[in-house]
Design an enzyme around this catalytic site. Structure first.
Site, PDB file in Angstrom:
ATOM      1  CE  LYS A  69      -4.014  -1.393   2.735  1.00 26.12           C
ATOM      2  NZ  LYS A  69      -4.807  -0.998   3.899  1.00 26.12           N
ATOM      3  N   GLY A  74      -8.631   6.567  -1.791  1.00 30.25           N
ATOM      4  CA  GLY A  74      -9.555   6.330  -2.891  1.00 30.25           C
ATOM      5  C   GLY A  74      -9.391   4.963  -3.531  1.00 30.25           C
ATOM      6  CE  LYS A 112     -15.260   2.749   2.375  1.00 34.31           C
ATOM      7  NZ  LYS A 112     -15.052   3.917   3.247  1.00 34.31           N
ATOM      8  CD  GLU A 137     -11.940   3.564   5.546  1.00 41.18           C
ATOM      9  OE1 GLU A 137     -12.840   4.044   4.854  1.00 41.18           O
ATOM     10  OE2 GLU A 137     -10.857   3.158   5.058  1.00 41.18           O
ATOM     11  CD  GLU A 181      -7.811   4.881   4.805  1.00 42.19           C
ATOM     12  OE1 GLU A 181      -6.866   5.658   4.635  1.00 42.19           O
ATOM     13  OE2 GLU A 181      -8.693   4.702   3.957  1.00 42.19           O
ATOM     14  NE  ARG A 223     -11.911  11.610   2.831  1.00 39.46           N
ATOM     15  CZ  ARG A 223     -12.556  10.473   2.681  1.00 39.46           C
ATOM     16  NH1 ARG A 223     -13.843  10.387   2.960  1.00 39.46           N
ATOM     17  NH2 ARG A 223     -11.934   9.383   2.271  1.00 39.46           N
TER      18      ARG A 223
HETATM   19  P1  ADP Z   1      -8.022   3.794   0.652  1.00 39.01           P
HETATM   20  O1  ADP Z   1      -7.430   4.781   1.615  1.00 39.01           O
HETATM   21  O2  ADP Z   1      -7.404   3.887  -0.693  1.00 39.01           O
HETATM   22  O3  ADP Z   1      -9.514   3.774   0.641  1.00 39.01           O
HETATM   23  P2  ADP Z   1      -7.936   1.528   2.484  1.00 39.01           P
HETATM   24  O4  ADP Z   1      -6.706   1.261   3.259  1.00 39.01           O
HETATM   25  O5  ADP Z   1      -9.070   2.198   3.183  1.00 39.01           O
HETATM   26  O6  ADP Z   1      -7.549   2.363   1.170  1.00 39.01           O
HETATM   27  O7  ADP Z   1      -8.466   0.188   1.833  1.00 39.01           O
HETATM   28  C1  ADP Z   1      -9.532   0.168   0.914  1.00 39.01           C
HETATM   29  C2  ADP Z   1     -10.064  -1.236   0.762  1.00 39.01           C
HETATM   30  O8  ADP Z   1      -9.036  -2.136   0.335  1.00 39.01           O
HETATM   31  C3  ADP Z   1     -10.587  -1.850   2.039  1.00 39.01           C
HETATM   32  O9  ADP Z   1     -11.912  -1.489   2.302  1.00 39.01           O
HETATM   33  C4  ADP Z   1     -10.464  -3.333   1.740  1.00 39.01           C
HETATM   34  O10 ADP Z   1     -11.511  -3.799   0.921  1.00 39.01           O
HETATM   35  C5  ADP Z   1      -9.183  -3.394   0.947  1.00 39.01           C
HETATM   36  N1  ADP Z   1      -8.046  -3.669   1.833  1.00 39.01           N
HETATM   37  C6  ADP Z   1      -7.146  -2.785   2.306  1.00 39.01           C
HETATM   38  N2  ADP Z   1      -6.238  -3.385   3.098  1.00 39.01           N
HETATM   39  C7  ADP Z   1      -6.558  -4.694   3.137  1.00 39.01           C
HETATM   40  C8  ADP Z   1      -5.998  -5.860   3.770  1.00 39.01           C
HETATM   41  N3  ADP Z   1      -4.917  -5.777   4.531  1.00 39.01           N
HETATM   42  N4  ADP Z   1      -6.625  -7.045   3.577  1.00 39.01           N
HETATM   43  C9  ADP Z   1      -7.737  -7.135   2.808  1.00 39.01           C
HETATM   44  N5  ADP Z   1      -8.291  -6.088   2.173  1.00 39.01           N
HETATM   45  C10 ADP Z   1      -7.726  -4.877   2.324  1.00 39.01           C
END
Ligand code: ADP
Length: 447
Positions: free
Chosen positions: A157, A163, A236, A274, A287, A291
């Site tokens: 990541k 997003g 989402k 989250e 995370e 906002r």
């Molecule tokens: P962003 O900030 O880009 O929205 P997130 O960290 O919130 O990214 O992750 C977005 C989505 O990606 C999560 O809702 C989930 O579906 C998937 N995701 C992120 N990290 C993981 C993980 N460690 N294992 C499984 N799915 C993940």
């Protein structure tokens, strides 16, 4: 209270914010690009200022132009909505320097939480459960070693990601190094920051997040959770509250974790924690979003609390009047995000003129949208057209109501297609109905 609020956003959220400002009796300023000259918020706001050409970098992301519009109109606060400048510590700093209140957490809090690696470190110290992974950004060799230790699959990541972009799931150790370098390059390109980290990937997880409200006087509450498991490409599509079929006590534990995390971070404003929930009932911090969230209306529907109003009051220095026992969510709310995309063409955006627009109506239906007949969907921005939100006493009734509302909702134009039928298909899926779905549901449906 503020004299005048400038809304530094566009689309449905700009309209949403303008409405609450009007209810509070606060005059508003809309800023818009040339592409949004005839937009709904321009009609709704008390004043409008054109801030630049269509590309976001020259308009909605142009901090200097937004601040100049605030100064020129005498706005003493800015609501940033979501996306664009909403999570930019530099913009928060610039607002402070200009003596304008940014409705959101302070620049240092935004910086600490906006970077996913520093948020992980902070929340580890606050005692929140995290997936195994790296705390600091790593180089390729150290990352591969760590991935081997925690076990594949892993997810790479971007520290600055958001997003749903700048993420790569890796199942095969043999391709890890290539994927790592590619994600670094993507992160550099998308966010101007190539730092990436690694965490365990949960293949069968649900996304459950907690809404918090914190004032500047040390008070914090959570407003319950939202289940945002239905996603496509980590973005989402459908959100609901409460999160159905969670093990006993889990939602309360997550709520407490979010409040503890928010207090540890010195958070002020509305924020979202989250989490991923594993089938075994474990939950892991992912995370914080500093906002208002796109999906905030579902929380509003079950709590009766106007989150934008709370954001504004908190930013104006008021003490929270809501205590934890006051938060008594009722019933079930579901939101569908209707995008101008063609599911038959790989969800390609379908901009263009809208000739016919019929929002859904009837009992317990809320439509947050900026679309109207004669509107032209510009090609420059995200494809969200409307959020259809329904409330019902129970989940099955809420699903039936959403099916009905989706069938009523209509956007027609020579080139415009929407995702509404696709969303109906998700609501009909037996896995969604029985809450046997995970974040992979849409991929499984699309085969
Ligand atoms: P962003 O900030 O880009 O929205 P997130 O960290 O919130 O990214 O992750 C977005 C989505 O990606 C999560 O809702 C989930 O579906 C998937 N995701 C992120 N990290 C993981 C993980 N460690 N294992 C499984 N799915 C993940």
């Amino acid at each position: 209270m503020f004299r005048k609020i400038l809304i530094a956003n566009r689309g449905e959220i700009a309209v949403r914010v303008a409405r609450t400002c009007r209810e509070l009796g606060i005059p508003t300023v809309a800023v818009h690009s040339t592409a949004d000259r005839d937009s709904a918020v321009v009609r709704l706001a008390d004043e409008a200022v054109q801030i630049g050409p269509p590309p976001p970098a020259q308009s909605y992301l142009n901090a200097a132009a937004v601040l100049q519009a605030a100064e020129q109109t005498g706005a003493d606060a800015i609501h940033p909505g979501y996306g664009f400048l909403s999570e930019s510590p530099d913009f928060a700093d610039a607002c402070e320097a200009a003596g304008i209140t940014l409705i959101g957490p302070s620049a240092p809090v935004m910086a600490a939480l906006g970077d996913k690696t520093s948020a992980r470190a902070l929340m580890t110290r606050a005692g929140l459960p995290l997936l195994p992974g790296s705390v600091d950004p790593l180089d390729a060799e150290a990352a591969r070693e760590l991935a081997t230790t925690i076990g594949f699959p892993v997810i790479i990541k971007a520290a600055a990601g958001g997003g749903g972009r700048g993420m790569q799931v890796v199942h095969d150790p043999a391709v890890f190094a290539d994927d790592f370098r590619r994600t670094q390059a993507t992160a550099q390109m998308l966010f101007g920051d190539g730092r990436v980290y690694v965490e365990k990937y949960l293949a069968k997880a649900r996304h459950v997040e907690v809404q918090v409200l914190c004032d500047g006087h040390g008070n914090a509450v959570h407003l319950g959770e939202r289940d945002c498991t239905v996603q496509r490409r980590h973005q989402k599509l459908i959100e609901e509250t409460p999160a159905p079929h969670l093990p006993d006590g889990l939602a309360e534990r997550m709520g407490r974790s979010a409040v503890e995390g928010a207090l540890a971070a010195g958070y002020v404003g509305a924020g979202t924690f989250e989490f991923l929930v594993d089938p075994d009932g474990s939950y892991y911090f992912m995370e914080v979003n500093c906002r208002i969230q796109v999906e905030h209306p579902v929380t509003e529907m079950v709590t009766g609390i106007d989150l934008v109003r709370e954001q504004i009051l908190i930013a104006a220095g008021a003490e929270l009047t809501i205590t934890q026992p006051d938060v008594r969510p009722r019933g079930v709310a579901i939101e569908c995000r209707i995008n101008a995309e063609d599911p038959a063409a790989g969800f390609a955006p379908t901009p263009g003129p809208v000739e016919e627009f019929v929002p859904a109506g009837g009992p317990f239906v809320r439509v947050d949208t900026h679309v109207f007949p004669g509107y032209r969907i510009p090609p420059n921005y995200d494809s969200l057209l409307a959020k259809l939100v329904v409330w019902a006493p129970e989940r099955d009734a809420a699903i039936a109501r959403m099916r009905r509302a989706l069938a009523e909702f209509r956007v027609r134009g020579p080139r415009v297609s929407t995702t509404s039928e696709f969303l109906s298909g998700v609501l009909d899926d037996s896995r969604f109905r029985s809450v046997a779905h995970t974040t992979s549901l849409v991929d499984e449906m699309l085969g």
